[in-house]
Motif scaffolding. Structure first.
Motif, short mmCIF file in Angstrom:
data_model
loop_
_atom_site.label_atom_id
_atom_site.label_comp_id
_atom_site.label_asym_id
_atom_site.label_seq_id
_atom_site.Cartn_x
_atom_site.Cartn_y
_atom_site.Cartn_z
N ASP A 40 0.81 -1.22 0.00
CA ASP A 40 0.00 0.00 0.00
C ASP A 40 0.85 1.27 0.00
O ASP A 40 0.48 2.28 0.60
CB ASP A 40 -0.95 0.03 1.21
CG ASP A 40 -1.91 -1.15 1.19
OD1 ASP A 40 -2.33 -1.56 0.08
OD2 ASP A 40 -2.23 -1.66 2.26
N ALA A 41 2.01 1.24 -0.64
CA ALA A 41 2.90 2.40 -0.67
C ALA A 41 3.14 2.86 -2.10
O ALA A 41 2.92 2.13 -3.05
CB ALA A 41 4.22 2.06 0.01
N VAL A 42 3.58 4.08 -2.24
CA VAL A 42 3.94 4.66 -3.53
C VAL A 42 5.45 4.76 -3.60
O VAL A 42 6.09 5.12 -2.61
CB VAL A 42 3.31 6.07 -3.68
CG1 VAL A 42 3.72 6.71 -4.98
CG2 VAL A 42 1.81 5.99 -3.56
N PHE A 43 6.04 4.45 -4.75
CA PHE A 43 7.50 4.49 -4.92
C PHE A 43 7.89 5.88 -5.44
O PHE A 43 7.50 6.27 -6.53
CB PHE A 43 7.93 3.41 -5.90
CG PHE A 43 9.41 3.17 -5.93
CD1 PHE A 43 10.04 2.54 -4.86
CD2 PHE A 43 10.16 3.55 -7.02
CE1 PHE A 43 11.40 2.30 -4.89
CE2 PHE A 43 11.52 3.31 -7.06
CZ PHE A 43 12.14 2.67 -5.99
N VAL A 44 8.64 6.66 -4.62
CA VAL A 44 9.06 8.01 -5.01
C VAL A 44 10.54 8.19 -4.67
O VAL A 44 10.95 7.96 -3.54
CB VAL A 44 8.24 9.10 -4.28
CG1 VAL A 44 8.74 10.49 -4.64
CG2 VAL A 44 6.76 8.97 -4.62
N ASN A 45 11.34 8.60 -5.64
CA ASN A 45 12.74 8.98 -5.41
C ASN A 45 13.56 7.84 -4.82
O ASN A 45 14.41 8.07 -3.96
CB ASN A 45 12.79 10.21 -4.52
CG ASN A 45 13.96 11.10 -4.87
OD1 ASN A 45 14.42 11.10 -5.99
ND2 ASN A 45 14.43 11.85 -3.90
N GLY A 46 13.30 6.63 -5.24
CA GLY A 46 14.07 5.48 -4.78
C GLY A 46 13.61 4.86 -3.49
O GLY A 46 14.23 3.92 -2.99
N LYS A 47 12.54 5.37 -2.91
CA LYS A 47 12.02 4.82 -1.65
C LYS A 47 10.50 4.67 -1.74
O LYS A 47 9.85 5.37 -2.50
CB LYS A 47 12.33 5.75 -0.47
CG LYS A 47 13.79 6.00 -0.22
CD LYS A 47 14.43 4.79 0.41
CE LYS A 47 15.88 5.05 0.73
NZ LYS A 47 16.55 3.88 1.25
N ASN A 91 13.32 11.82 2.99
CA ASN A 91 13.13 11.40 1.60
C ASN A 91 12.43 12.51 0.81
O ASN A 91 11.41 13.03 1.22
CB ASN A 91 12.29 10.12 1.56
CG ASN A 91 12.25 9.50 0.19
OD1 ASN A 91 13.25 9.51 -0.53
ND2 ASN A 91 11.11 8.97 -0.18
N THR A 92 13.00 12.90 -0.29
CA THR A 92 12.55 13.93 -1.25
C THR A 92 12.72 15.36 -0.75
O THR A 92 12.40 16.29 -1.47
CB THR A 92 11.08 13.77 -1.69
OG1 THR A 92 10.21 14.12 -0.62
CG2 THR A 92 10.78 12.38 -2.20
N LEU A 93 13.24 15.58 0.46
CA LEU A 93 13.33 16.94 0.97
C LEU A 93 14.63 17.64 0.58
O LEU A 93 14.73 18.85 0.66
CB LEU A 93 13.14 16.98 2.49
CG LEU A 93 11.77 16.51 2.96
CD1 LEU A 93 11.66 16.67 4.47
CD2 LEU A 93 10.66 17.28 2.28
N GLY A 94 15.68 16.91 0.21
CA GLY A 94 16.88 17.52 -0.34
C GLY A 94 17.84 18.15 0.64
O GLY A 94 18.49 19.12 0.30
N ILE A 95 17.96 17.65 1.84
CA ILE A 95 19.01 18.13 2.74
C ILE A 95 19.38 17.03 3.70
O ILE A 95 18.56 16.22 4.08
CB ILE A 95 18.60 19.41 3.49
CG1 ILE A 95 19.79 19.98 4.22
CG2 ILE A 95 17.46 19.15 4.45
CD1 ILE A 95 19.71 21.45 4.45
N SER A 96 20.66 16.97 4.09
CA SER A 96 21.14 15.98 5.03
C SER A 96 22.17 16.63 5.94
O SER A 96 22.75 17.66 5.59
CB SER A 96 21.81 14.81 4.30
OG SER A 96 20.89 14.13 3.49
N LEU A 97 22.42 16.03 7.09
CA LEU A 97 23.41 16.56 8.03
C LEU A 97 24.35 15.46 8.48
O LEU A 97 24.01 14.30 8.48
CB LEU A 97 22.71 17.13 9.27
CG LEU A 97 21.85 18.36 9.07
CD1 LEU A 97 21.15 18.72 10.37
CD2 LEU A 97 22.69 19.53 8.60
N GLY A 98 25.54 15.84 8.92
CA GLY A 98 26.50 14.91 9.48
C GLY A 98 27.57 15.69 10.19
O GLY A 98 27.63 16.89 10.08
#
Length: 196
Positions: A40-47, A91-98
Motif C-alpha cells: 500500500d505504498a507509492v514508490f518516489v525517489n528510490g524509496k 526522503n525527497t526533501l533535499g538536505i542531510s546533516l552529518g
C-alpha cells in the motif's frame, strides 16, 4: 504549416542550448516518509512512501549528534551520517546533516588549495564535486554540522576508495596514476579500516 515549423524550430533551439542545469528535483508532494514495506505504498525517489496520514514526529527526527564517537582510528575522525536512512521523513526533501571540519582543491589545471581554520559559529562552503577535506588540528574533539543539497548524499573517503577498494585496484594503475615509486601493495594493506 508555419506554426509547425516554428514549434519544431523552437524545440531544436532548446535542445541546442549551451546551458545545462542539474540538481535534485523539486518534491512532488510535501513529504514522502521512506519505508521498506511496499504494501500500500507509492514508490518516489528510490524509496517507498508511507501514507502521509500515518506520519509521526519520529519520522522527521534524529537524536545523537551530541554523542562522542570513536575517533581512535588511522584518520583520527569519524562521520555521523544523518540521511534518509536515519530520518525516513528526509526522503525527497533535499538536505542531510552529518559531523565534520576544512579546505578544498580547485579544478585542473590550477589545483589551488583553499583552506580556512574554523571556530565555533563559523560556516564554510564546499563547492559541489571538488575534492575537499576536514581535519581537527586541535587538542580536543571537534564537532561541525554539514548540510548537503541531497536527501542521501554519497560519502567517499578518497584514500579508502583508491587504496582500500575491494577487490584492490591493480597496483600498476595506482603507481602510474599517482606517479608513485613506493610499494602500493603496502599502502593498500594499511587501509583495513572500514569507511565510517
Amino acid at each position: 504549416m508555419k506554426s509547425a515549423h516554428f514549434i519544431l524550430g523552437l524545440s531544436l533551439l532548446s535542445l541546442a542550448s549551451p546551458f545545462a542545469y542539474g540538481s535534485d528535483p523539486s518534491p512532488l508532494q510535501d513529504f514522502c516518509v521512506a519505508i521498506d514495506d511496499p504494501k500500500d505504498a507509492v514508490f518516489v525517489n528510490g524509496k517507498f512512501c508511507k501514507d502521509p496520514k500515518l506520519a509521526k514526529a519520529e519520522d522527521f527526527y534524529y537524536s545523537g549528534l551530541n554523542m562522542p564517537r570513536n575517533t581512535s582510528n588511522p584518520l583520527g575522525s569519524t562521520v555521523t551520517p544523518v540521511n534518509v536512512a536515519q530520518i525516513p521523513g528526509l526522503n525527497t526533501l533535499g538536505i542531510s546533516l552529518g559531523t565534520l571540519t576544512v579546505g578544498f582543491v580547485t579544478s585542473n589545471p590550477e589545483n589551488h588549495l583553499i583552506t580556512k581554520v574554523l571556530y565555533p559559529g563559523d560556516v564554510f562552503v564546499f563547492p559541489i564535486g571538488l575534492v575537499h577535506f576536514q581535519f581537527n588540528n586541535g587538542k580536543t574533539n571537534a564537532v561541525a554540522l554539514a548540510g548537503f543539497s541531497s536527501q542521501n548524499p554519497g560519502v567517499v573517503t578518497m584514500a579508502n576508495a583508491v587504496f582500500g577498494s575491494n577487490p584492490p585496484i591493480n597496483p600498476d594503475v595506482i603507481v602510474k596514476a599517482f606517479q608513485l615509486d613506493k610499494d602500493v601493495k603496502n599502502i593498500q594493506f594499511k587501509f583495513w579500516w572500514a569507511n565510517n
